[in-house]
Design a protein around this motif. Structure first.
Motif, PDB file in Angstrom:
ATOM      1  N   GLN A 267      83.396   7.761  52.887  1.00  0.00           N
ATOM      2  CA  GLN A 267      82.977   6.635  53.728  1.00  0.00           C
ATOM      3  C   GLN A 267      81.530   6.231  53.430  1.00  0.00           C
ATOM      4  OE1 GLN A 267      85.814   5.389  54.526  1.00  0.00           O
ATOM      5  NE2 GLN A 267      85.286   4.972  56.619  1.00  0.00           N
ATOM      6  N   SER A 268      80.715   7.190  53.024  1.00  0.00           N
ATOM      7  CA  SER A 268      79.305   6.893  52.785  1.00  0.00           C
ATOM      8  C   SER A 268      79.055   6.305  51.388  1.00  0.00           C
ATOM      9  CB  SER A 268      78.458   8.154  52.975  1.00  0.00           C
ATOM     10  OG  SER A 268      78.749   9.100  51.966  1.00  0.00           O
ATOM     11  N   LEU A 269      80.043   6.370  50.506  1.00  0.00           N
ATOM     12  CA  LEU A 269      79.887   5.853  49.145  1.00  0.00           C
ATOM     13  C   LEU A 269      80.402   4.427  49.059  1.00  0.00           C
ATOM     14  CD1 LEU A 269      81.157   8.960  47.167  1.00  0.00           C
ATOM     15  CD2 LEU A 269      78.786   8.270  47.533  1.00  0.00           C
ATOM     16  N   LYS A 270      79.597   3.547  48.521  1.00  0.00           N
ATOM     17  CA  LYS A 270      79.993   2.148  48.341  1.00  0.00           C
ATOM     18  C   LYS A 270      79.743   1.763  46.886  1.00  0.00           C
ATOM     19  CE  LYS A 270      80.707   1.570  52.759  1.00  0.00           C
ATOM     20  NZ  LYS A 270      81.908   2.159  53.232  1.00  0.00           N
ATOM     21  N   HIS A 271      80.822   1.605  46.135  1.00  0.00           N
ATOM     22  CA  HIS A 271      80.718   1.247  44.731  1.00  0.00           C
ATOM     23  C   HIS A 271      82.041   0.627  44.303  1.00  0.00           C
ATOM     24  CE1 HIS A 271      80.478   1.744  40.346  1.00  0.00           C
ATOM     25  NE2 HIS A 271      79.174   1.763  40.530  1.00  0.00           N
ATOM     26  N   PRO A 272      82.034  -0.372  43.433  1.00  0.00           N
ATOM     27  CA  PRO A 272      83.292  -1.017  43.028  1.00  0.00           C
ATOM     28  C   PRO A 272      84.286  -0.075  42.346  1.00  0.00           C
ATOM     29  CG  PRO A 272      81.395  -2.115  41.998  1.00  0.00           C
ATOM     30  CD  PRO A 272      80.865  -1.008  42.842  1.00  0.00           C
ATOM     31  N   ASN A 273      83.815   1.026  41.769  1.00  0.00           N
ATOM     32  CA  ASN A 273      84.714   1.961  41.080  1.00  0.00           C
ATOM     33  C   ASN A 273      85.139   3.136  41.957  1.00  0.00           C
ATOM     34  OD1 ASN A 273      84.579   0.413  38.779  1.00  0.00           O
ATOM     35  ND2 ASN A 273      82.857   1.541  37.959  1.00  0.00           N
ATOM     36  N   ILE A 274      84.779   3.105  43.241  1.00  0.00           N
ATOM     37  CA  ILE A 274      85.161   4.172  44.165  1.00  0.00           C
ATOM     38  C   ILE A 274      86.072   3.564  45.231  1.00  0.00           C
ATOM     39  CG2 ILE A 274      84.363   5.851  45.871  1.00  0.00           C
ATOM     40  CD1 ILE A 274      81.761   6.028  44.302  1.00  0.00           C
ATOM     41  N   VAL A 275      87.256   4.158  45.387  1.00  0.00           N
ATOM     42  CA  VAL A 275      88.199   3.633  46.377  1.00  0.00           C
ATOM     43  C   VAL A 275      87.721   3.939  47.780  1.00  0.00           C
ATOM     44  CG1 VAL A 275      90.175   3.816  44.826  1.00  0.00           C
ATOM     45  CG2 VAL A 275      89.634   5.713  46.335  1.00  0.00           C
ATOM     46  N   GLN A 276      88.088   3.084  48.725  1.00  0.00           N
ATOM     47  CA  GLN A 276      87.750   3.292  50.134  1.00  0.00           C
ATOM     48  C   GLN A 276      88.888   4.043  50.814  1.00  0.00           C
ATOM     49  OE1 GLN A 276      84.644   2.316  51.545  1.00  0.00           O
ATOM     50  NE2 GLN A 276      84.393   2.279  49.344  1.00  0.00           N
ATOM     51  N   PHE A 277      88.559   4.864  51.776  1.00  0.00           N
ATOM     52  CA  PHE A 277      89.521   5.639  52.535  1.00  0.00           C
ATOM     53  C   PHE A 277      90.207   4.705  53.522  1.00  0.00           C
ATOM     54  CE2 PHE A 277      89.960  10.285  52.939  1.00  0.00           C
ATOM     55  CZ  PHE A 277      90.974  10.326  53.867  1.00  0.00           C
TER      56      PHE A 277
END
Length: 81
Positions: A69-79
């Motif tokens: 939840q704390s990571l925001k990046h286009p290559n990281i999926v959201q929970f």
């Protein structure tokens, strides 16, 4: 392919594997539009989960959720679920 909850999982498309689970490419429809990542505990890993305390396992999943939840990046999926 396998249906798990609301998702259709492509079991031949493993994206990665960790200590308790593997992550697969998944879709919300049978036409395989809009990909998601779905993390599943594998049969061979159930023994590890059963040997650990349930609270330990739940805590690990919650910690991973908080970290994602704390990571925001286009290559990281959201929970999502």
């Amino acid at each position: 392919n396998k249906k798990v909850g609301n998702y259709f999982i492509k079991m031949d498309e493993c994206l990665g594997r960790g200590g308790f689970a593997a992550t697969y490419k998944a879709y919300k429809d049978k036409n395989f539009n809009e990909p998601y990542a779905c993390k599943l505990i594998q049969k061979q890993d159930i023994e590890k989960v059963l040997q650990s305390s349930l609270s330990y396992f739940v805590n690990r999943v919650q910690e991973e959720y908080k970290a994602l939840q704390s990571l925001k990046h286009p290559n990281i999926v959201q929970f999502l679920d």
